[in-house]
Design a protein around this motif. Sequence first.
Motif: not given
Length: 78
Positions: A45-49, A52-56, A74-78
Amino acid sequence: KVAEGVRMIARSLDGLLAGFGVEEIDALGQPFDPNLHNAVLRAEPDGETAADTVVEVFTKGYKLGDKVLRPAVVKVAG
């Protein structure tokens, strides 16, 4: 010329499938939904996303009405 021919065929196929009601699953930037998405990687996870959000999106997913024909890979954040 070959590449342009392939692009023309792909556009024709997309139009044909849309005529039958097949839709692409919009995944990028959307909250992860196990009914629509198949998560194969998890990103730090980063500060922008949000978590559990799809990032790719690796493979597009498709549905026909409410029925999922192929989930999006997909690839999922955090």
